[in-house]
Design a protein around this motif. Structure first.
Motif, mmCIF file in Angstrom:
data_model
loop_
_atom_site.group_PDB
_atom_site.id
_atom_site.type_symbol
_atom_site.label_atom_id
_atom_site.label_comp_id
_atom_site.label_asym_id
_atom_site.label_seq_id
_atom_site.Cartn_x
_atom_site.Cartn_y
_atom_site.Cartn_z
ATOM 1 N N ARG A 1 -9.152 -5.310 -22.567
ATOM 2 C CA ARG A 1 -10.050 -4.399 -23.103
ATOM 3 C C ARG A 1 -9.123 -3.763 -24.105
ATOM 4 N NH1 ARG A 1 -14.615 -2.763 -20.147
ATOM 5 N NH2 ARG A 1 -14.374 -0.893 -21.131
ATOM 6 N N GLU A 2 -7.996 -3.333 -24.115
ATOM 7 C CA GLU A 2 -7.453 -2.828 -25.486
ATOM 8 C C GLU A 2 -7.336 -3.529 -26.429
ATOM 9 O OE1 GLU A 2 -3.050 -0.757 -26.008
ATOM 10 O OE2 GLU A 2 -3.515 -0.769 -23.970
ATOM 11 N N VAL A 3 -6.981 -5.064 -26.193
ATOM 12 C CA VAL A 3 -6.956 -5.734 -27.307
ATOM 13 C C VAL A 3 -7.998 -5.881 -28.194
ATOM 14 C CG1 VAL A 3 -6.541 -8.112 -28.440
ATOM 15 C CG2 VAL A 3 -4.967 -7.274 -26.599
ATOM 16 N N ILE A 4 -9.130 -5.964 -27.526
ATOM 17 C CA ILE A 4 -10.649 -6.089 -27.926
ATOM 18 C C ILE A 4 -11.012 -4.761 -28.823
ATOM 19 C CG2 ILE A 4 -13.184 -6.104 -27.394
ATOM 20 C CD1 ILE A 4 -12.470 -7.923 -25.412
ATOM 21 N N GLY A 5 -10.483 -3.565 -28.215
ATOM 22 C CA GLY A 5 -10.800 -2.340 -28.892
ATOM 23 C C GLY A 5 -9.933 -2.013 -29.987
ATOM 24 N N VAL A 6 -8.826 -2.483 -30.285
ATOM 25 C CA VAL A 6 -8.104 -2.556 -31.298
ATOM 26 C C VAL A 6 -8.572 -3.658 -32.478
ATOM 27 C CG1 VAL A 6 -5.706 -2.724 -32.133
ATOM 28 C CG2 VAL A 6 -6.104 -1.334 -30.089
ATOM 29 N N VAL A 7 -8.602 -4.698 -31.992
ATOM 30 C CA VAL A 7 -8.964 -5.755 -32.867
ATOM 31 C C VAL A 7 -10.383 -5.837 -33.565
ATOM 32 C CG1 VAL A 7 -9.036 -8.267 -33.182
ATOM 33 C CG2 VAL A 7 -7.342 -7.466 -31.975
ATOM 34 N N PHE A 8 -11.111 -5.731 -32.601
ATOM 35 C CA PHE A 8 -12.631 -5.426 -33.168
ATOM 36 C C PHE A 8 -13.149 -4.174 -33.262
ATOM 37 C CE2 PHE A 8 -12.175 -9.501 -30.888
ATOM 38 C CZ PHE A 8 -12.523 -10.527 -31.611
ATOM 39 N N GLU A 9 -12.366 -3.059 -32.961
ATOM 40 C CA GLU A 9 -12.756 -1.826 -33.142
ATOM 41 C C GLU A 9 -14.107 -1.318 -32.429
ATOM 42 O OE1 GLU A 9 -12.764 -1.027 -37.422
ATOM 43 O OE2 GLU A 9 -10.447 -1.226 -37.406
ATOM 44 N N THR A 10 -13.960 -1.937 -30.908
ATOM 45 C CA THR A 10 -15.131 -1.476 -30.354
ATOM 46 C C THR A 10 -14.577 -1.805 -28.671
ATOM 47 O OG1 THR A 10 -17.522 -1.959 -29.639
ATOM 48 C CG2 THR A 10 -16.209 -3.972 -30.155
ATOM 49 N N ASP A 11 -15.401 -1.224 -27.652
ATOM 50 C CA ASP A 11 -15.306 -1.355 -26.526
ATOM 51 C C ASP A 11 -15.925 -2.464 -26.044
ATOM 52 O OD1 ASP A 11 -13.696 1.063 -26.247
ATOM 53 O OD2 ASP A 11 -15.370 2.312 -25.886
ATOM 54 N N ALA A 12 -15.346 -3.264 -25.030
ATOM 55 C CA ALA A 12 -15.931 -4.068 -24.424
ATOM 56 C C ALA A 12 -17.273 -3.540 -23.507
ATOM 57 C CB ALA A 12 -14.966 -5.042 -23.681
ATOM 58 N N ASP A 13 -18.208 -4.321 -23.692
ATOM 59 C CA ASP A 13 -19.324 -3.834 -23.155
ATOM 60 C C ASP A 13 -19.357 -4.287 -21.522
ATOM 61 O OD1 ASP A 13 -20.413 -6.373 -23.175
ATOM 62 O OD2 ASP A 13 -21.927 -5.826 -24.675
ATOM 63 N N THR A 14 -20.424 -4.041 -20.712
ATOM 64 C CA THR A 14 -20.504 -4.386 -19.213
ATOM 65 C C THR A 14 -20.588 -5.934 -19.296
ATOM 66 O OG1 THR A 14 -21.532 -2.421 -18.840
ATOM 67 C CG2 THR A 14 -21.634 -4.256 -17.259
ATOM 68 N N THR A 15 -21.216 -6.654 -20.272
ATOM 69 C CA THR A 15 -21.365 -8.148 -20.030
ATOM 70 C C THR A 15 -19.989 -8.773 -20.564
ATOM 71 O OG1 THR A 15 -23.756 -7.979 -20.717
ATOM 72 C CG2 THR A 15 -22.677 -9.927 -21.206
ATOM 73 N N LEU A 16 -19.490 -8.207 -21.472
ATOM 74 C CA LEU A 16 -18.305 -8.894 -21.983
ATOM 75 C C LEU A 16 -16.918 -8.604 -21.066
ATOM 76 C CD1 LEU A 16 -16.904 -10.506 -24.275
ATOM 77 C CD2 LEU A 16 -16.404 -8.398 -25.447
ATOM 78 N N THR A 17 -17.064 -7.373 -20.400
ATOM 79 C CA THR A 17 -16.074 -7.170 -19.431
ATOM 80 C C THR A 17 -16.309 -8.059 -18.352
ATOM 81 O OG1 THR A 17 -15.912 -4.845 -19.985
ATOM 82 C CG2 THR A 17 -15.116 -5.498 -17.826
ATOM 83 N N ARG A 18 -17.335 -8.377 -17.826
ATOM 84 C CA ARG A 18 -17.938 -9.264 -16.640
ATOM 85 C C ARG A 18 -17.375 -10.415 -16.992
ATOM 86 N NH1 ARG A 18 -23.086 -8.669 -16.245
ATOM 87 N NH2 ARG A 18 -22.657 -6.578 -15.304
ATOM 88 N N ALA A 19 -17.595 -11.125 -18.315
ATOM 89 C CA ALA A 19 -17.223 -12.318 -18.660
ATOM 90 C C ALA A 19 -15.464 -12.575 -18.731
ATOM 91 C CB ALA A 19 -17.766 -12.720 -19.938
#
Length: 147
Positions: free
Chosen positions: A19-37
């Motif tokens: 989640r931290e990597v996604i937040g920094v690289v894509f400048e967004t939080d992982a939504d519920t669907t992405l977190t579940r996946a």
């Protein structure tokens, strides 16, 4: 600086890093669907050994992470075993950059790949990561296309 690695087998810890990597690289939080996946993926792949994740510490402080996915492809002259590795989630927290942590992560993941008999190693990178991977001996693949 003392750089150490801890193999991560706890799904929630690996997910927190992802989640931290996604937040920094894509400048967004992982939504519920992405977190579940991501949770589903990590739960199955960490358990079956086809994925290895590492937390990286610099002088005892969590500095970053790195992970690797082991795969098979058709054997070829350049990779007779067909075993390959895909490096991913190579990340160093901003305040820890410039201390060799990124190079240490890449080296650890490459060593893990060779220990598992991989003949080919892949990774994706941003422009920011290109100098690090070039210094580690990686080279851009020609003629890659994306649909």
């Amino acid at each position: 600086m003392n750089i150490t690695f801890e193999r991560v087998s706890d799904v929630d810890k690996a997910l927190a890093w992802r989640r931290e990597v996604i937040g920094v690289v894509f400048e967004t939080d992982a939504d519920t669907t992405l977190t579940r996946a991501n949770r589903d993926y990590l739960a199955s792949h960490l358990a079956d050994g086809s994925h290895a994740a590492f937390a990286v510490f610099c002088d005892g402080v969590e500095a970053g992470c790195g992970s690797i996915c082991f795969q098979s492809e058709l054997p070829s002259p350049e990779n007779p075993s067909g075993r390959c590795a895909y490096l991913m989630n190579i990340y160093v927290r901003e305040q820890m950059r410039g201390h060799g942590v990124g190079r240490a992560i890449v080296r650890r993941l490459v060593d893990e790949s060779y220990e598992r008999g991989c003949g080919k190693i892949y990774l994706e990178t941003t422009d920011l990561g290109r100098p690090l991977y070039s210094a580690a001996g990686f080279h851009p693949m020609k003629d890659m296309m994306e649909l």
